[in-house]
Design a protein around this motif. Structure first.
Motif, mmCIF file in Angstrom:
data_model
loop_
_atom_site.group_PDB
_atom_site.id
_atom_site.type_symbol
_atom_site.label_atom_id
_atom_site.label_comp_id
_atom_site.label_asym_id
_atom_site.label_seq_id
_atom_site.Cartn_x
_atom_site.Cartn_y
_atom_site.Cartn_z
ATOM 1 N N PHE A 173 23.447 -23.450 1.416
ATOM 2 C CA PHE A 173 22.557 -22.678 0.854
ATOM 3 C C PHE A 173 22.921 -21.495 0.276
ATOM 4 O O PHE A 173 24.414 -20.951 0.287
ATOM 5 N N TYR A 174 22.134 -20.721 -0.320
ATOM 6 C CA TYR A 174 22.693 -19.885 -1.410
ATOM 7 C C TYR A 174 20.792 -19.029 -1.387
ATOM 8 O O TYR A 174 20.257 -19.069 -2.057
ATOM 9 N N THR A 175 21.493 -17.609 -2.409
ATOM 10 C CA THR A 175 20.735 -16.664 -2.372
ATOM 11 C C THR A 175 20.843 -15.602 -4.089
ATOM 12 O O THR A 175 21.893 -15.640 -4.021
ATOM 13 N N ALA A 176 20.106 -15.728 -4.828
ATOM 14 C CA ALA A 176 20.112 -14.725 -5.753
ATOM 15 C C ALA A 176 18.704 -14.642 -6.112
ATOM 16 O O ALA A 176 17.188 -14.916 -6.029
ATOM 17 N N ASN A 177 18.177 -13.628 -6.714
ATOM 18 C CA ASN A 177 17.339 -12.629 -6.736
ATOM 19 C C ASN A 177 16.113 -12.877 -5.629
ATOM 20 O O ASN A 177 14.849 -12.788 -5.710
ATOM 21 N N GLU A 178 16.978 -12.590 -4.122
ATOM 22 C CA GLU A 178 16.146 -12.597 -3.093
ATOM 23 C C GLU A 178 15.200 -13.354 -3.052
ATOM 24 O O GLU A 178 14.053 -13.964 -2.449
ATOM 25 N N VAL A 179 15.968 -14.759 -3.849
ATOM 26 C CA VAL A 179 15.558 -16.058 -3.069
ATOM 27 C C VAL A 179 16.448 -16.416 -2.455
ATOM 28 O O VAL A 179 17.292 -17.036 -2.850
ATOM 29 N N ALA A 180 16.275 -17.726 -2.101
ATOM 30 C CA ALA A 180 16.853 -18.464 -0.973
ATOM 31 C C ALA A 180 17.134 -19.661 -1.309
ATOM 32 O O ALA A 180 15.493 -20.273 -1.616
ATOM 33 N N TYR A 181 18.107 -21.111 -1.347
ATOM 34 C CA TYR A 181 17.907 -22.017 -2.085
ATOM 35 C C TYR A 181 18.652 -22.773 -0.640
ATOM 36 O O TYR A 181 20.203 -22.525 -0.598
ATOM 37 N N ALA A 182 18.147 -24.236 -0.694
ATOM 38 C CA ALA A 182 19.330 -25.426 -0.635
ATOM 39 C C ALA A 182 19.501 -26.300 -1.707
ATOM 40 O O ALA A 182 18.477 -26.881 -2.227
ATOM 41 N N CYS A 183 21.075 -26.683 -1.453
ATOM 42 C CA CYS A 183 21.346 -27.961 -2.442
ATOM 43 C C CYS A 183 21.905 -28.749 -1.783
ATOM 44 O O CYS A 183 22.700 -28.608 -0.427
ATOM 45 N N THR A 184 21.548 -30.030 -1.580
ATOM 46 C CA THR A 184 20.729 -31.056 -1.288
ATOM 47 C C THR A 184 22.739 -31.704 -1.159
ATOM 48 O O THR A 184 23.110 -31.528 -1.923
ATOM 49 N N MET A 185 23.218 -32.707 -0.799
ATOM 50 C CA MET A 185 24.324 -33.573 -1.112
ATOM 51 C C MET A 185 24.109 -33.841 -2.408
ATOM 52 O O MET A 185 25.281 -34.568 -2.881
ATOM 53 N N ALA A 211 29.669 -17.910 4.756
ATOM 54 C CA ALA A 211 30.159 -17.368 4.197
ATOM 55 C C ALA A 211 31.432 -15.956 4.071
ATOM 56 O O ALA A 211 31.864 -15.142 3.819
ATOM 57 N N ASN A 212 29.440 -15.357 3.657
ATOM 58 C CA ASN A 212 29.528 -14.542 3.179
ATOM 59 C C ASN A 212 28.061 -13.824 2.958
ATOM 60 O O ASN A 212 27.222 -14.496 3.173
ATOM 61 N N ARG A 213 27.821 -12.706 1.800
ATOM 62 C CA ARG A 213 25.784 -12.232 1.915
ATOM 63 C C ARG A 213 25.057 -13.744 1.871
ATOM 64 O O ARG A 213 23.913 -13.865 1.458
ATOM 65 N N GLN A 214 25.461 -14.032 0.024
ATOM 66 C CA GLN A 214 25.071 -14.902 -0.454
ATOM 67 C C GLN A 214 25.138 -16.381 0.076
ATOM 68 O O GLN A 214 24.349 -17.293 -0.754
ATOM 69 N N PHE A 215 25.946 -17.149 0.927
ATOM 70 C CA PHE A 215 26.549 -18.590 0.676
ATOM 71 C C PHE A 215 26.062 -18.775 2.524
ATOM 72 O O PHE A 215 27.377 -17.852 3.069
ATOM 73 N N ILE A 216 25.546 -20.024 2.625
ATOM 74 C CA ILE A 216 25.543 -20.544 4.536
ATOM 75 C C ILE A 216 26.844 -22.140 3.956
ATOM 76 O O ILE A 216 25.657 -22.181 3.492
#
Length: 261
Positions: A173-185, A211-216
């Protein structure tokens, strides 16, 4: 040294016997006050014996439930050392509350360390008047987090459709510009209608790490971790992330424990 009265809450008889043996080996002043094998039996015993023990060794998962159910139905006024077969890094939180845990199969050194910690806490309590009741509502909340169910899938809005995406198939999972995204395999990046904090609470901590504020990140997506500047780690994942995933020096021990669990 005064006699130390211990209650063992463990549903596997062989494990209970082994623990009892190791405790007596570690400390000649130990007496086993009770061997309890279920939530119901424990609730009845603690209600009838509120002061007839000094320390509890308690398995987290019992045959008729989980041990936090005991705290909901009986008052436990003495310290608890948890016993578990699950090397869950989240259990480290117990130690911050003056609580300890030991892993199955038992290690004599861990048993001795846990008993020494109890002795130290008791000495501090006797000297400074510290409250002996170490099991709190906060501890129950932590146990609930460890034993609750987590999301199996996210329902994602994509091109006028609602698509269920299995959590196990999300690499990160990743966040950019206050929007969270899920990246599939398979590399699809889909917007998720949750904050990163909400996502972190909904996914299994055995599988995902903040991992940090931007990544799970999902452990199955991790290819390698490389040493980086100032004691940090740089984690490489597949699918490739849009930017470097860095783990701070302070979180590196947690990451290593999680990866080794």
């Amino acid at each position: 040294m005064n006699e130390l009265r211990i209650v063992i809450v463990e549903d596997e008889p062989a494990t209970a016997r082994n623990l009892s043996h190791l405790l007596r080996t570690a400390d000649n002043f130990i007496r086993i006050s009770a061997n309890l094998s279920s939530v119901d039996e424990s609730v009845r015993w603690f209600a009838a014996n509120p002061h007839n023990y000094d320390l509890v060794f308690m398995d987290i998962r019992l045959s008729d439930g989980v041990s936090f159910d005991i705290f909901k139905n009986a008052e436990i006024l003495r310290p608890v050392i948890f016993v578990t077969a699950y090397n869950d890094y989240a259990l480290q939180a117990f130690r911050n509350n003056g609580i300890d845990y030991v892993l199955k199969p038992f290690d004599e050194e861990d048993i001795s360390r846990a008993l020494q910690k109890y002795r130290s806490l008791t000495a501090l309590r006797d000297h400074d008047g510290v409250n002996a009741k170490l099991v709190t509502s906060q501890l129950i909340d932590q146990l609930t987090q460890l034993t609750r169910s987590y999301k199996k899938s996210f329902l994602i809005h994509f091109r006028e459709k609602l698509i269920p995406v299995e959590v196990s198939k999300i690499g990160w999972f990743y966040t950019a510009n206050e929007v969270a995204y899920a990246c599939t395999m398979d590399g699809k990046q889909l917007a998720v209608e949750f904050t990163m904090e909400q996502i972190e609470q909904q996914v299994d901590p055995q599988l995902f790490f903040r991992a940090n504020r931007q990544f799970i990140i999902n452990r199955t997506a991790i290819l390698e971790a490389n040493f980086y500047f100032n004691g940090r780690l740089s984690v490489k994942v597949k699918p490739e992330a849009p930017e470097r995933i860095l783990i701070s020096k302070a979180r590196v021990p947690l990451f290593k424990a999680w990866m080794n669990s």
